[in-house]
Design an enzyme around this catalytic site. Structure first.
Site, PDB file in Angstrom:
ATOM      1  N   GLU A   1       0.806  -1.215   0.000  1.00  0.00           N
ATOM      2  CA  GLU A   1       0.000   0.000   0.000  1.00  0.00           C
ATOM      3  C   GLU A   1       0.848   1.278   0.000  1.00  0.00           C
ATOM      4  OE1 GLU A   1      -1.026   0.738   4.695  1.00  0.00           O
ATOM      5  OE2 GLU A   1      -2.318  -0.627   3.570  1.00  0.00           O
TER       6      GLU A   1
ATOM      7  N   HIS B   1       3.867   1.620  -1.929  1.00  0.00           N
ATOM      8  CA  HIS B   1       4.476   1.848  -3.235  1.00  0.00           C
ATOM      9  C   HIS B   1       3.690   1.217  -4.389  1.00  0.00           C
ATOM     10  CE1 HIS B   1       7.805   1.945  -0.234  1.00  0.00           C
ATOM     11  NE2 HIS B   1       8.135   3.028  -0.898  1.00  0.00           N
TER      12      HIS B   1
ATOM     13  N   HIS C   1       8.776  -8.671  -0.949  1.00  0.00           N
ATOM     14  CA  HIS C   1       8.173  -7.384  -1.286  1.00  0.00           C
ATOM     15  C   HIS C   1       9.000  -6.705  -2.370  1.00  0.00           C
ATOM     16  CE1 HIS C   1       5.481  -6.987   2.432  1.00  0.00           C
ATOM     17  NE2 HIS C   1       6.067  -8.170   2.527  1.00  0.00           N
TER      18      HIS C   1
ATOM     19  N   CYS D   1       8.797  -3.793  -3.423  1.00  0.00           N
ATOM     20  CA  CYS D   1       9.189  -2.430  -3.061  1.00  0.00           C
ATOM     21  C   CYS D   1      10.546  -2.430  -2.364  1.00  0.00           C
ATOM     22  CB  CYS D   1       8.136  -1.796  -2.153  1.00  0.00           C
ATOM     23  SG  CYS D   1       7.846  -2.677  -0.606  1.00  0.00           S
TER      24      CYS D   1
END
Length: 209
Positions: free
Chosen positions: A98, A100, A166, A168
């Site tokens: 939520e 990137h 992840h 990101c």
């Protein structure tokens, strides 16, 4: 005009957040991002990109339109006296950060200790999907899955294990592609009973081999 209170501001923000733009507006937003990135959305290779991105978003974020409690609504009580854990392993987790909007990819193990009734095993995987197909943090998603199973089924215990990477973190920022994030959540008997909890963790680990 009097200044709005924090509560009124929160209500207005929430109301605005649930008003979805039209598809045309969404596609225009993609064109804006393409221009911001330095490319020309009018060139041949990008003409269909806005449509494709919006289609992809419909798939990636379809969890907002799914009700986990409804998914778990049908239960079966004829289990012939079965009173041990029900566990699913290797549930694919495909979510988006939520912060990137970058992918979160991994797997989940989910177990519950039934109190008389069980649900179809596919329903557990669908609950994981319902929460993962949203903008998320892994910690929140793990808790949401446990909450939904506990609220809808009232089992004697719930255990969740999520192992994910992840993007990101792997493709931007610190660029550590081999780092996995593990989150767990234990409720009821799984929280109170260390032996049961360890058995769940052992089964999770064995399933990776």
């Amino acid at each position: 005009m009097d200044a709005m209170t924090d509560k009124e501001n929160l209500v207005n923000i929430t109301d605005d957040a649930i008003v979805r733009p039209t598809r045309d507006e969404a596609e225009d937003a993609v064109r804006t991002l393409l221009r911001w990135a330095g490319d020309d959305p009018r060139r041949e290779g990008l003409l269909e990109t806005p449509k494709r991105v919006v289609n992809a978003y419909q798939d990636w974020f379809r969890g907002y339109d799914e009700d986990p409690h409804k998914i778990l609504g049908k239960r079966f009580e004829d289990v012939q006296g079965y009173d041990d854990m029900v566990m699913l392993t290797h549930i694919d987790v495909e979510s988006h950060c939520e912060h990137h909007m970058a992918p979160i990819l991994g797997t989940a193990c989910v177990a519950y200790l039934p109190d008389r009734a069980v649900v179809g095993i596919s329903k557990i995987a669908k609950v994981v999907e319902a929460f993962s197909k949203r903008l998320q943090t892994q910690e929140t998603m793990t808790a949401q899955i446990a909450d939904a199973i506990e609220d809808a089924m009232s089992p004697l215990g719930v255990a969740i294990f999520v192992d994910a990477k992840h993007q990101c973190m792997t493709t931007r920022g610190v660029h550590h592609p081999n780092v996995s994030t593990i989150t767990t959540m234990f409720r009821g008997e799984f929280k109170a009973n260390a032996e049961l909890r360890q058995r769940f963790m052992n089964l999770c680990e064995q399933s990776k081999r």
